[in-house]
Design a protein around this motif. Sequence first.
Motif, mmCIF file in Angstrom:
data_model
loop_
_atom_site.group_PDB
_atom_site.id
_atom_site.type_symbol
_atom_site.label_atom_id
_atom_site.label_comp_id
_atom_site.label_asym_id
_atom_site.label_seq_id
_atom_site.Cartn_x
_atom_site.Cartn_y
_atom_site.Cartn_z
ATOM 1 N N ASP A 188 75.707 60.806 0.976
ATOM 2 C CA ASP A 188 74.590 59.910 0.639
ATOM 3 C C ASP A 188 75.025 58.509 0.241
ATOM 4 O OD1 ASP A 188 72.500 61.570 1.163
ATOM 5 O OD2 ASP A 188 72.450 62.424 -0.853
ATOM 6 N N VAL A 189 76.331 58.324 0.052
ATOM 7 C CA VAL A 189 76.822 57.006 -0.346
ATOM 8 C C VAL A 189 76.777 56.070 0.860
ATOM 9 C CG1 VAL A 189 78.914 55.747 -1.048
ATOM 10 C CG2 VAL A 189 78.293 57.879 -2.206
ATOM 11 N N ILE A 190 76.481 54.819 0.584
ATOM 12 C CA ILE A 190 76.561 53.800 1.638
ATOM 13 C C ILE A 190 77.750 52.909 1.299
ATOM 14 C CG2 ILE A 190 75.361 51.799 2.632
ATOM 15 C CD1 ILE A 190 72.890 53.749 1.254
ATOM 16 N N ILE A 191 78.595 52.685 2.278
ATOM 17 C CA ILE A 191 79.732 51.784 2.075
ATOM 18 C C ILE A 191 79.384 50.458 2.756
ATOM 19 C CG2 ILE A 191 82.226 51.433 2.443
ATOM 20 C CD1 ILE A 191 81.858 54.024 0.994
ATOM 21 N N ALA A 192 79.687 49.365 2.074
ATOM 22 C CA ALA A 192 79.531 48.056 2.717
ATOM 23 C C ALA A 192 80.925 47.462 2.903
ATOM 24 C CB ALA A 192 78.675 47.134 1.854
ATOM 25 N N TYR A 193 81.319 47.330 4.154
ATOM 26 C CA TYR A 193 82.596 46.664 4.434
ATOM 27 C C TYR A 193 82.339 45.166 4.486
ATOM 28 C CZ TYR A 193 86.351 44.481 6.948
ATOM 29 O OH TYR A 193 87.340 43.601 7.316
ATOM 30 N N GLU A 194 82.876 44.461 3.493
ATOM 31 C CA GLU A 194 82.658 43.014 3.417
ATOM 32 C C GLU A 194 83.998 42.297 3.301
ATOM 33 O OE1 GLU A 194 78.411 42.148 1.953
ATOM 34 O OE2 GLU A 194 79.666 42.319 0.185
ATOM 35 N N PRO A 195 84.522 41.798 4.407
ATOM 36 C CA PRO A 195 85.746 41.009 4.297
ATOM 37 C C PRO A 195 85.471 39.801 3.409
ATOM 38 C CG PRO A 195 84.841 40.929 6.548
ATOM 39 C CD PRO A 195 83.984 41.864 5.775
ATOM 40 N N VAL A 196 86.255 39.658 2.361
ATOM 41 C CA VAL A 196 85.956 38.634 1.349
ATOM 42 C C VAL A 196 85.922 37.244 1.969
ATOM 43 C CG1 VAL A 196 86.720 37.632 -0.851
ATOM 44 C CG2 VAL A 196 86.929 40.094 -0.468
ATOM 45 N N TRP A 197 86.766 37.033 2.967
ATOM 46 C CA TRP A 197 86.842 35.716 3.617
ATOM 47 C C TRP A 197 85.602 35.390 4.449
ATOM 48 C CZ3 TRP A 197 86.726 36.696 8.855
ATOM 49 C CH2 TRP A 197 87.179 37.961 9.255
ATOM 50 N N ALA A 198 84.735 36.379 4.645
ATOM 51 C CA ALA A 198 83.534 36.141 5.455
ATOM 52 C C ALA A 198 82.276 35.987 4.601
ATOM 53 C CB ALA A 198 83.337 37.282 6.448
ATOM 54 N N ILE A 199 82.413 36.148 3.278
ATOM 55 C CA ILE A 199 81.223 36.129 2.418
ATOM 56 C C ILE A 199 80.859 34.701 2.032
ATOM 57 C CG2 ILE A 199 80.281 36.802 0.188
ATOM 58 C CD1 ILE A 199 81.890 39.358 0.375
ATOM 59 N N GLY A 200 79.668 34.306 2.433
ATOM 60 C CA GLY A 200 79.150 32.993 2.054
ATOM 61 C C GLY A 200 79.916 31.831 2.671
ATOM 62 N N THR A 201 80.765 32.126 3.638
ATOM 63 C CA THR A 201 81.616 31.077 4.198
ATOM 64 C C THR A 201 81.149 30.627 5.576
ATOM 65 O OG1 THR A 201 82.999 32.765 5.232
ATOM 66 C CG2 THR A 201 83.691 31.964 3.054
ATOM 67 N N GLY A 202 80.253 31.410 6.168
ATOM 68 C CA GLY A 202 79.862 31.128 7.541
ATOM 69 C C GLY A 202 80.833 31.755 8.532
ATOM 70 N N LEU A 203 82.017 32.150 8.043
ATOM 71 C CA LEU A 203 82.963 32.850 8.914
ATOM 72 C C LEU A 203 82.506 34.291 9.011
ATOM 73 C CD1 LEU A 203 86.398 31.736 7.412
ATOM 74 C CD2 LEU A 203 85.396 31.029 9.598
ATOM 75 N N VAL A 204 82.435 34.802 10.221
ATOM 76 C CA VAL A 204 82.016 36.190 10.351
ATOM 77 C C VAL A 204 83.129 36.948 11.069
ATOM 78 C CG1 VAL A 204 80.785 35.801 12.512
ATOM 79 C CG2 VAL A 204 80.061 37.645 11.037
ATOM 80 N N ALA A 205 83.363 38.175 10.662
ATOM 81 C CA ALA A 205 84.331 38.980 11.404
ATOM 82 C C ALA A 205 83.795 39.128 12.823
ATOM 83 C CB ALA A 205 84.480 40.343 10.738
#
Length: 250
Positions: A160-177
């Motif tokens: 039931d857990v949801i994992i969010a994979y969030e590369p830190v370098w892509a958060i709020g930077t406009g850079l997307v994986a």
Amino acid sequence: MRKAIIAGNWKMNKTPKEATELVNALKPLVKDAVCDVVVCVPAVDIANAVEAAAGSNIKVGAQNVHFMESGAYTGELSAAMLKEAGAEYVIIGHSERRQYFGETDFTVNKRVLAAVKAGLKVIVCVGEKKEERVDGYTDALVSYQTLIALTGLTPDEVKDVIIAYEPVWAIGTGLVATDEQANETIGVIRKAIEGKYGKDVADTVRIQYGGSMKPANVKGLMAQPEIDGGLIGGASLKADEFALVVNYDK
Ligand code: PGA
């Protein structure tokens, strides 16, 4: 088949009144969503968001939870408090909590256990920093972060857990994986879960991508077989923009 889940992470944005307005604006725009729709709001906005969302397909979540049930922890909120206020979900271990508030894998795990025990659905965030990717540690790091976060849960609880994979370098930077990078690393997380909890659990867990996900890139990301949804920051603050993300299939 895993049902996709798109969650907004409002971060420290929107007053209670603005929360009511945003949820009200969102309701008609996302009513035909094929995915689960969640908005994770500041704790003081929960009651307003829940009231506005009543009778709709929008669920409300919080952005953090303390691991103790009660006591002398000035400024903190327990899982039972969030639940009673109407939150169904809670984000745990967001990189901003790790970066600015001293969150560690150990405290993330304690929060996960407390939240699950109280009946909240958790969205656990993991992800590497730029230098960790460059140095080749991404796979080891996200596997380790994921397994520590889940320690002490039963296999059924892990499902039931949801994992969010969030590369830190892509958060709020406009850079997307790239779609392929995100898909590949989420595949690594799923393999790590399989190694410890078996294939059935790994095939059930939903794993989101997060980091500058928006209308322009959501289709490509959601077309990837490993990606089961998104955790959306900036693009969740405007109803029309978030609705375009939620309605990625249309
Ligand atoms: P972003 O944030 O979409 O603004 O990059 C995502 C997140 O931090 O959850």
